[in-house]
Design a protein around this motif. Structure first.
Motif, PDB file in Angstrom:
ATOM      1  N   ASP A 549       0.785  -1.261   0.057  1.00  0.00           N
ATOM      2  CA  ASP A 549      -0.164   0.104  -0.203  1.00  0.00           C
ATOM      3  C   ASP A 549       0.680   1.228   0.005  1.00  0.00           C
ATOM      4  O   ASP A 549       0.414   2.229  -0.856  1.00  0.00           O
ATOM      5  CB  ASP A 549      -0.857   0.083   0.986  1.00  0.00           C
ATOM      6  CG  ASP A 549      -1.907  -1.203   1.202  1.00  0.00           C
ATOM      7  OD1 ASP A 549      -2.144  -1.548   0.107  1.00  0.00           O
ATOM      8  OD2 ASP A 549      -2.667  -1.207   2.032  1.00  0.00           O
ATOM      9  N   SER A 579      -5.204  -4.897  -2.446  1.00  0.00           N
ATOM     10  CA  SER A 579      -5.040  -4.252  -0.970  1.00  0.00           C
ATOM     11  C   SER A 579      -5.423  -2.892  -1.005  1.00  0.00           C
ATOM     12  O   SER A 579      -6.140  -2.286  -0.076  1.00  0.00           O
ATOM     13  CB  SER A 579      -3.717  -4.466  -0.486  1.00  0.00           C
ATOM     14  OG  SER A 579      -3.369  -3.937   0.963  1.00  0.00           O
ATOM     15  N   GLN A 580      -4.798  -2.202  -2.096  1.00  0.00           N
ATOM     16  CA  GLN A 580      -5.220  -0.572  -2.044  1.00  0.00           C
ATOM     17  C   GLN A 580      -6.718  -0.084  -2.326  1.00  0.00           C
ATOM     18  O   GLN A 580      -7.364   0.626  -1.672  1.00  0.00           O
ATOM     19  CB  GLN A 580      -4.243   0.069  -3.213  1.00  0.00           C
ATOM     20  CG  GLN A 580      -3.004   0.342  -2.978  1.00  0.00           C
ATOM     21  CD  GLN A 580      -2.110   0.694  -4.091  1.00  0.00           C
ATOM     22  OE1 GLN A 580      -1.760   0.097  -4.956  1.00  0.00           O
ATOM     23  NE2 GLN A 580      -2.097   2.162  -3.845  1.00  0.00           N
ATOM     24  N   HIS A 583      -9.001  -0.645   0.589  1.00  0.00           N
ATOM     25  CA  HIS A 583      -8.807   0.283   1.634  1.00  0.00           C
ATOM     26  C   HIS A 583     -10.063   1.356   1.514  1.00  0.00           C
ATOM     27  O   HIS A 583     -10.517   1.694   0.531  1.00  0.00           O
ATOM     28  CB  HIS A 583      -7.687   1.216   1.549  1.00  0.00           C
ATOM     29  CG  HIS A 583      -7.350   2.112   2.718  1.00  0.00           C
ATOM     30  ND1 HIS A 583      -7.892   3.279   3.118  1.00  0.00           N
ATOM     31  CD2 HIS A 583      -6.326   1.733   3.716  1.00  0.00           C
ATOM     32  CE1 HIS A 583      -7.367   3.371   4.304  1.00  0.00           C
ATOM     33  NE2 HIS A 583      -6.443   2.761   4.781  1.00  0.00           N
ATOM     34  N   ARG A 584     -10.680   1.533   2.703  1.00  0.00           N
ATOM     35  CA  ARG A 584     -12.091   2.377   2.691  1.00  0.00           C
ATOM     36  C   ARG A 584     -11.849   3.656   2.284  1.00  0.00           C
ATOM     37  O   ARG A 584     -12.979   4.278   1.753  1.00  0.00           O
ATOM     38  CB  ARG A 584     -12.671   2.108   4.281  1.00  0.00           C
ATOM     39  CG  ARG A 584     -11.888   2.837   5.149  1.00  0.00           C
ATOM     40  CD  ARG A 584     -12.616   2.712   6.572  1.00  0.00           C
ATOM     41  NE  ARG A 584     -13.999   3.445   6.677  1.00  0.00           N
ATOM     42  CZ  ARG A 584     -14.512   3.295   7.561  1.00  0.00           C
ATOM     43  NH1 ARG A 584     -14.031   2.868   8.788  1.00  0.00           N
ATOM     44  NH2 ARG A 584     -15.969   4.045   7.626  1.00  0.00           N
ATOM     45  N   PHE A 586      -9.897   4.606   0.003  1.00  0.00           N
ATOM     46  CA  PHE A 586      -8.780   4.944  -1.133  1.00  0.00           C
ATOM     47  C   PHE A 586      -9.307   5.977  -2.135  1.00  0.00           C
ATOM     48  O   PHE A 586      -8.397   6.517  -2.851  1.00  0.00           O
ATOM     49  CB  PHE A 586      -8.729   3.476  -1.898  1.00  0.00           C
ATOM     50  CG  PHE A 586      -7.847   3.253  -3.166  1.00  0.00           C
ATOM     51  CD1 PHE A 586      -6.473   3.644  -2.873  1.00  0.00           C
ATOM     52  CD2 PHE A 586      -8.393   3.303  -4.665  1.00  0.00           C
ATOM     53  CE1 PHE A 586      -5.822   3.543  -4.254  1.00  0.00           C
ATOM     54  CE2 PHE A 586      -7.801   3.243  -5.482  1.00  0.00           C
ATOM     55  CZ  PHE A 586      -6.261   3.465  -5.367  1.00  0.00           C
TER      56      PHE A 586
END
Length: 745
Positions: A549, A579-580, A583-584, A586
Motif C-alpha cells: 500500500d 489491497s489498495q 482500503h475504505r 482509497f
C-alpha cells in the motif's frame, strides 16, 4: 461399584434387621403362649382341687342327712344322683365313690364297673397316699394331712386331671378317728383333650389346638408337652398354630419392603446408569476435547502441537547411524484465489479433498499435519541413507494435487497444485526449529521458482533467503526514508539502500501516425549494490511484508505529479493492488493526490488485474464506482491470463481492456494468436470498451493490431520503460512540456 455394594448392603441390613426383629417377637409371643397354656393347666388342677373338696363336703352332708331321715337306706340312691351332678354340673367325665381298699362303695352298673376297673390301677396310688396321710403317716414330704389330692395323668389313653377327696359319714367326726366303714373316697377326673381343650383354645386364642400322644406337629405348629404330676413322664402334647406377630408383620412388610427395595434399587440403578452415562459423556467429551486440542477441526489432521510432539519423538528415536528422516512442507498453490472466488465453503471442501489425496499416498508411520491455512507438514521418520523414495512420494503428491478438483457436487472444477520444500536430517541433536527453518527455506524457493515443484534444502538456499531478507529490510528503509523522483545528477552512495524511481513507457495510437497518447508508470528500484531492479524483484517482497500500500501510494503520487506537466491530451496509467482498492478511503486518497498535483481526473487511468477483481468486496466495488464518477478511468490489465469473466467487464464498468503480451507474441507465429486477439477486439468493440495491446515488438504485430481495430499500442517497438527525464525529452515539443498553472502544488 462401591456405591452399588453400599446400597445393596444397606438394603440387606434393613431386611436382616426386620427378620431378626420378627423372629425375636415370634419367640417372645411363643414363650408367652406356652406360659399361658401352662398357667391354664395349673388353673385346671387348682379348680379340680377346689371342685373335689366341694363335692366331697356336699356328699358328706348328703350322707349325714340320709342317715338322719332314712337310717341310711336311701344312701345309694343319693350317691347315684350326686354322681350325675358331678358329671353334668361340674363337667367331670366320671366320678366314683370308693372304699380305702379301692373298691366301689356302691352298687353300679356293668359299664361303670368296667370303666372303674380300667382306671383303678392309676387312681389307687392316689387313694393310698391320701389314706396314709389321713392316718398321720404321709408318704410325701409334707407332714400335714391333706383332705384331697389332684394329679395330672393319662386315663383311658387321654390326658386327664384326677382328684381324690375323703368323704366321712358325719362332718363333725374327726377324719383320723373315723373307722374304715364310715370313711369313703370320692374319685373324679376330667379329660383335657375334649371340651376342656376347646375352652382352653377359645380362651387363650390357640388356633387349631389339638391333642396328640407324640410331638407330630406340622411345620407351622408348636407342641406343648403335658407331664404327669407324680412321675414327670409325658402324657401327651397340646399342638396348635401359634400366633406369631413377628412373622405376621414380616409377612406384611416383606411385600412392602420388597417393593420399596425394588423401587430403591430401580432408582439406584437408574442413578447409577445416569451417572455412568454422565461419566461416559464426560470421558467422551474429554477425549473429544483432547482430540480437538491435538487435531485440526476441518481436516482431522494433527495440528502444530501434536506434530511438534511427534517431531520430538522422531528425534528421540533416531539411534541407528544410518537412520534418516525427512520433513516436507507442502503449500497449496492458488488456494487463496479459489477461496476468494468460490467462497470459504468451497475452500474448506478443497482442503479436505487435498488432504484425502495426500493421505492416500503416505504410509501408516508417516505424519501429515496441518500447520495453518493451506500449509501442511509431512514427517517421514524412517528413511534409510541413500533412499530417495521420499522424492518420488513428494512428486506424486504434486502430481495428485495438480489434477482437477470437483467442488459443490461437480458444479465447480478447479486446478491448484502445490509447492514442496524438504529438509533431511539424521542427527537427534539438531534443533526442531532449525529443521523447520530449512524446510521453510526450501518451500520458499519452490514458490518463488515458479510453484508446482519440489526443492530440497541446500546450504546455498540460505544465502538466497538472507539476500531476500536484506532486500526486504532495504525496501523498508527506502519507503520510510526521504524517497523521491531521482534525476540524472543524483549521486548514489553505496551505504544507502537506494531509492525508487518511476519509469514511463509510452502508449501510442493505433493508426498510421502512431502518435503518443499517454504512458504507463512503472516503478524501479535503483539499489546501491544490485543495480536497477525491476518490479518482479521487489513487488512480491512488498506484498509479503505488507508494504504494498505504501509503495503503491508513492508510485501514484509521483506518477500524477510527473504527468501534470505533460500535454493535456496525454494520460498516465498506474497499477493499483487489491489491497489498495479494499482500503475504505482509497477514493478520497486518490482524489486528494489529484488535487495536490493538479492532474485532471480524466487523465488518470487505474489498472487492475483480473485476480484483483475477484478479491474485492462490495465496499471496494463502491470505491471504483465513485472514482469513475469523478472521471477516472478503470482498465483491466493482462486480460485473458487470469480469471476472465465477461460479467466483470459490465459489473465494474471497465473502461479499457489491455491485451496481454502473451497473446500479442503469438501474432505471426501461430494462427491461434490472431484468432484470440481478434476475438478480444471484437468483444471490446461490441461492449464499447477501449483496447490497448501490450508487448508489441514487431511491425507485423503492429500492422495486424491496427488493421484489427485496436485503439492503442504499447511495446518495445515504440519505446522501452525509461526514466522521467528521458521520457520528457521524447515528447514532441518543448511547448508541450510546460506545466499547467494548476500543476503547482
Amino acid at each position: 461399584m462401591l456405591l452399588a455394594i453400599s446400597g445393596l448392603a444397606i438394603l440387606g441390613l434393613v431386611f436382616l434387621a426386620a427378620i431378626w426383629a420378627g423372629r425375636e417377637s415370634d419367640a417372645a409371643a411363643l414363650d408367652r403362649q406356652r406360659q399361658l397354656v401352662n398357667s391354664r393347666l395349673l388353673d385346671q388342677v387348682q379348680r379340680v382341687s377346689q371342685d373335689i373338696q366341694l363335692m366331697g363336703a356336699g356328699y358328706a352332708s348328703l350322707l349325714v342327712s340320709d342317715s338322719a331321715t332314712t337310717g341310711g337306706k336311701s344312701g345309694a340312691t343319693s350317691a347315684g344322683a350326686f354322681g350325675k351332678i358331678a358329671t353334668t354340673v361340674f363337667g367331670y367325665n366320671a366320678a366314683f365313690l370308693v372304699t380305702p381298699a379301692g373298691e366301689l362303695a356302691l352298687q353300679s352298673d356293668t359299664e361303670t364297673k368296667r370303666r372303674f376297673k380300667w382306671v383303678r390301677p392309676l387312681l389307687q396310688p392316689m387313694i393310698q397316699d391320701l389314706e396314709a396321710r389321713q392316718h398321720g403317716a404321709p408318704q410325701g414330704p409334707s407332714s400335714d394331712p391333706e383332705p384331697s389330692r389332684v394329679e395330672l395323668m393319662r386315663l383311658e389313653g387321654r390326658p386327664s386331671v384326677a382328684g381324690v377327696v375323703s368323704v366321712t359319714g358325719s362332718s363333725k367326726v374327726d377324719p383320723q378317728q373315723a373307722n374304715d366303714a364310715n370313711r369313703l373316697y370320692l374319685v373324679a377326673f376330667r379329660f383335657l383333650d375334649g371340651a376342656t381343650l376347646d375352652t382352653l383354645s377359645r380362651e387363650q386364642g390357640l388356633a387349631g389346638a389339638r391333642y396328640a400322644r407324640t410331638a407330630d406337629q406340622e411345620q407351622n405348629e408348636v407342641a406343648f408337652e403335658i407331664e404327669a404330676t407324680t412321675t414327670g413322664e409325658p402324657i401327651g402334647f397340646i399342638i396348635w398354630r401359634p400366633d406369631l406377630p413377628g412373622t405376621r408383620v414380616i409377612g406384611r412388610l416383606v411385600p412392602v419392603l420388597s417393593v420399596a427395595g425394588l423401587v430403591i434399587a430401580g432408582l439406584f440403578f437408574a442413578l447409577m446408569g445416569r451417572l455412568r452415562g454422565s461419566l461416559r459423556e464426560l470421558s467422551a467429551s474429554e477425549l473429544h476435547a483432547r482430540h480437538l486440542s491435538l487435531h485440526d477441526v476441518l481436516t482431522g489432521l494433527p495440528n502444530r502441537a501434536l506434530f511438534a510432539a511427534r517431531f520430538e519423538q522422531c528425534l528421540a528415536a533416531m539411534k541407528s547411524p544410518g537412520e534418516h528422516a525427512v520433513l516436507a512442507l507442502v503449500d497449496l498453490d492458488k488456494f487463496k484465489e479459489v477461496n476468494d472466488i468460490h467462497g470459504h465453503a468451497a475452500g474448506d471442501e478443497l482442503l479436505r479433498g487435498a488432504v484425502d489425496r495426500m493421505n492416500a499416498l503416505i504410509e501408516t508411520g508417516d505424519t501429515l499435519a496441518r500447520l495453518g491455512g493451506d500449509e501442511f507438514a509431512l514427517l517421514l521418520p524412517h528413511v534409510r541413507e541413500g533412499d530417495d523414495s521420499y522424492i518420488l512420494l513428494c512428486n506424486t503428491i504434486i502430481e495428485a494435487l495438480s489434477r482437477p478438483f470437483q467442488l459443490r457436487g461437480g458444479d465447480v472444477v478447479v486446478r491448484i497444485g502445490c509447492s514442496i520444500g524438504t529438509a533431511a536430517f539424521h542427527d537427534a541433536a539438531e534443533a526442531t526449529s532449525e529443521i523447520l527453518r530449512r524446510a521453510d527455506v526450501a518451500l520458499y524457493e519452490a514458490k518463488t521458482s515458479g510453484r508446482g515443484r519440489l526443492i530440497e534444502y541446500e546450504p546455498s538456499l540460505d544465502h538466497r533467503v538472507e539476500a531476500r531478507e536484506n532486500l526486504k529490510n532495504d525496501l523498508r528503509l527506502v519507503l520510510e526514508g526521504p524517497t523521491h523522483l531521482s534525476d540524472s545528477a543524483e549521486i548514489v552512495r553505496p551505504s544507502d539502500p537506494g531509492h525508487l524511481e518511476v519509469f514511463f513507457q509510452g502508449v501510442h495510437r493505433a493508426d498510421a501516425h502512431g502518435r503518443l497518447s499517454g504512458a504507463e508508470a512503472l516503478v524501479r528500484w535503483r539499489h546501491p549494490t544490485l543495480g536497477l531492479l525491476s518490479p518482479d524483484k521487489f513487488i512480491p517482497i512488498a506484498e509479503e511484508a505488507g508494504m504494498i500500500d505504501q509503495l503503491g501510494g508513492w508510485v501514484l503520487r509521483n506518477a500524477a505529479k510527473a504527468a501534470a506537466s505533460w500535454p493535456t491530451d496525454m494520460s498516465v496509467a498506474v497499477n493499483v493492488s487489491p489491497s489498495q482498492i479494499r482500503h475504505r478511503d482509497f477514493d478520497r486518497y486518490v482524489l486528494s493526490i489529484l488535487s495536490e498535483t493538479g492532474l485532471s481526473p480524466s487523465r488518470l487511468e487505474l489498472e487492475l488485474t483480473e485476480a484483483a477483481l475477484f478479491n474485492i468486496d462490495e465496499g471496494a466495488q463502491g470505491t471504483l464506482g465513485r472514482l469513475r464518477s469523478q472521471g477516472i478511468r478503470i482498465a483491466l490489465d493482462d486480460f485473458g491470463t487470469g480469471f476472465s469473466s465477461l460479467s466483470h467487464l459490465i459489473q465494474f464498468n471497465i473502461d479499457r481492456i489491455k491485451i496481454d503480451r502473451s497473446f500479442v507474441r503469438l501474432l505471426g507465429t501461430q494462427a491461434e494468436g490472431a484468432a484470440i486477439v481478434s476475438a478480444i477486439l471484437g468483444l471490446s468493440r461490441t461492449l464499447g470498451k477501449a483496447t490497448t495491446a501490450e508487448g508489441v515488438e514487431t511491425e507485423g504485430q503492429r500492422d495486424f493490431l491496427v488493421a484489427a481495430g485496436c485503439n492503442d499500442l504499447q511495446g518495445f517497438l515504440f519505446s522501452r520503460p525509461v526514466p522521467l527525464a528521458d521520457f520528457v525529452s521524447s515528447l514532441p515539443s518543448t511547448e508541450a512540456m510546460r506545466p499547467q498553472s494548476a500543476a503547482t502544488p
